[in-house]
Motif scaffolding. Structure first.
Motif: not given
Length: 428
Positions: A312-322, A325-330, A341-342
């Motif tokens: 499984v390959a993932f991309s355009n990850l966007e996660a925001v916690s109240p 914290l914020r996470v982006r990557g692939s 790479d995050l």
């Protein structure tokens, strides 16, 4: 004996014979049908057909059990019980050309490995295609499975199937559908038809009665499946393997396309939450002044590609916690390898001391967050990351003890967040 006595005796014998034939007609017809019906159906369907417990009475043909398989059927075998058909026995003495309707209490079908035999079109230099009778089947509980008992399966659904001009079509409702080791889902509807040597699933919908649904279309040809799917409000636990559901929860929605064994799509999770983060990434936990054991995410989405080998390959990850914290990557997750790479962001608001760790730990501020990169490697069972050593170095050059404690706290939480996300994507 006088002549008139002989005539009367002959007439009596004729009457008695006729009465006996009428009384035992059903039994006689039943025996004839038992000897000839399977052969006639075998010829009409170009397949092997046999019956057990055949009885014909008052215009109704019944059979305890019927089996068919081989030939040009689009499946390997069919086993049906409780068969019933209203039919004039005289029709059975002629070629089966008129429509025939059959009911069954239950039926079990084993899917044909590979493609179904194509409907022969006929043409110049070829024999004309065989004229198949139109046949309709109504089954109370129908099940369909693969010959190796792997892959997808339909169980205990109500089915209406029809064979017309040698082509099959069917519609089903109720029962369950299961695939890829996932828990069975309720089959809301399924409509399909034979298309050449393959199948076209014109529509299907799955659900559990609690608001979650999966629907779409699919095509099976040249031995492979393709299709388009959408889903909403599905429990994330249905996608996760092992004990991953203990660390991640939420309701998923998304869409995907399947082609050449590759599934591509996008997932959005609402109400996402990571919890019980592994102790390996709890850096300087004795300094934490906030509760990071449970991290809610108000935004959580990513694109994915599931390859034919299961990677499984993932991309355009966007996660925001109240919780800031914020996470982006692939990245890419395979059975024996892991790479990602995050970009981890820590919100500046309420944390003015973060400036002291730029550029020792964080890059410059953007979008209200201080950012740092994390590279993840290793394997799904033993992941590695390059953040810990940088955190240690940042603590060594921290301008003040208070700032050092705070710096240890926040990056540690960011690492936990990244670990949780990766564990989720890996199905751990």
């Amino acid at each position: 004996m006088k002549a008139h006595h002989i005539v009367l005796a002959a007439l009596g014998l004729i009457v008695a014979t006729a009465a006996g034939a009428f009384v035992f007609r059903d039994a006689l017809v039943g025996r004839w049908i038992e000897r000839n019906l399977a052969a006639k159906l075998s010829e009409a369907l170009e397949a092997e057909v046999e019956f057990e417990g055949l009885v014909w009475k008052d215009g109704v043909l019944r059979a305890e059990l019927g089996r068919m398989g081989g030939g040009r059927l689009p499946f390997e075998t069919l086993r049906a019980s409780g068969l019933r058909a209203e039919v004039d026995w005289k029709r059975l003495m002629k070629p089966l050309t008129e429509p025939l309707s059959v009911e069954a209490a239950g039926a079990d079908v084993v899917w044909r490995a590979g493609n179904a035999p194509a409907v022969r079109p006929g043409g110049a230099g070829e024999a004309a295609p065989k004229e198949h009778p139109t046949m309709e089947f109504v089954v109370g509980k129908f099940s369909l499975r693969h010959p190796d008992k792997e892959g997808w399966a339909v169980r205990d659904t109500a089915l209406r199937a029809k064979m017309e001009a040698g082509r099959w079509s069917f519609a089903a409702r109720g029962g369950t559908f299961s695939a890829l080791g996932m828990p069975p889902a309720r089959l809301e509807k399924l409509a399909a038809r034979q298309r050449g040597s393959g199948w076209a699933i014109e529509s299907f919908a799955l659900g559990d009665g609690e608001g979650d649904t999966v629907q779409g279309t699919a095509l099976h040809e040249d031995g492979a499946w393709s299709g388009e799917f959408t889903w909403k409000n599905l429990d994330a636990a249905k996608f996760l393997r092992g004990g991953a559901s203990e660390h991640f929860s939420g309701r998923t929605s998304g869409n995907a396309k399947l082609k050449d064994g590759v599934l591509r799509g996008r997932i959005t999770v609402t109400g996402a939450e990571t919890k019980k983060v592994p102790a390996l990434v709890k850096l300087a936990s004795h300094l934490v002044r906030e509760n990071w054991d449970s991290l809610p995410w108000e935004t959580f989405s990513f694109d994915f590609v599931r390859e034919a080998d299961g990677a499984v390959a993932f991309s355009n990850l966007e996660a925001v916690s109240p919780k800031g914290l914020r996470v982006r990557g692939s990245g890419r997750i395979a059975a024996e390898s892991l790479a990602a790479d995050l970009d981890l962001g820590v919100r500046r608001e309420g944390r003015p001391w973060l400036v002291a760790f730029v550029p020792v730990l964080f890059r410059a501020e953007t979008d209200g967050y201080f950012w740092l990169k994390v590279r993840v490697g290793g394997t799904p069972s033993a992941p590695t990351e390059d953040l810990t050593t940088r955190v240690v170095a940042a603590l060594a050059v921290a301008p003040a003890a208070g700032a050092a404690g705070a710096a240890a706290e926040i990056p540690g939480a960011a690492v936990e967040a990244a670990g949780s996300l990766l564990n989720t994507l890996m199905g751990r």
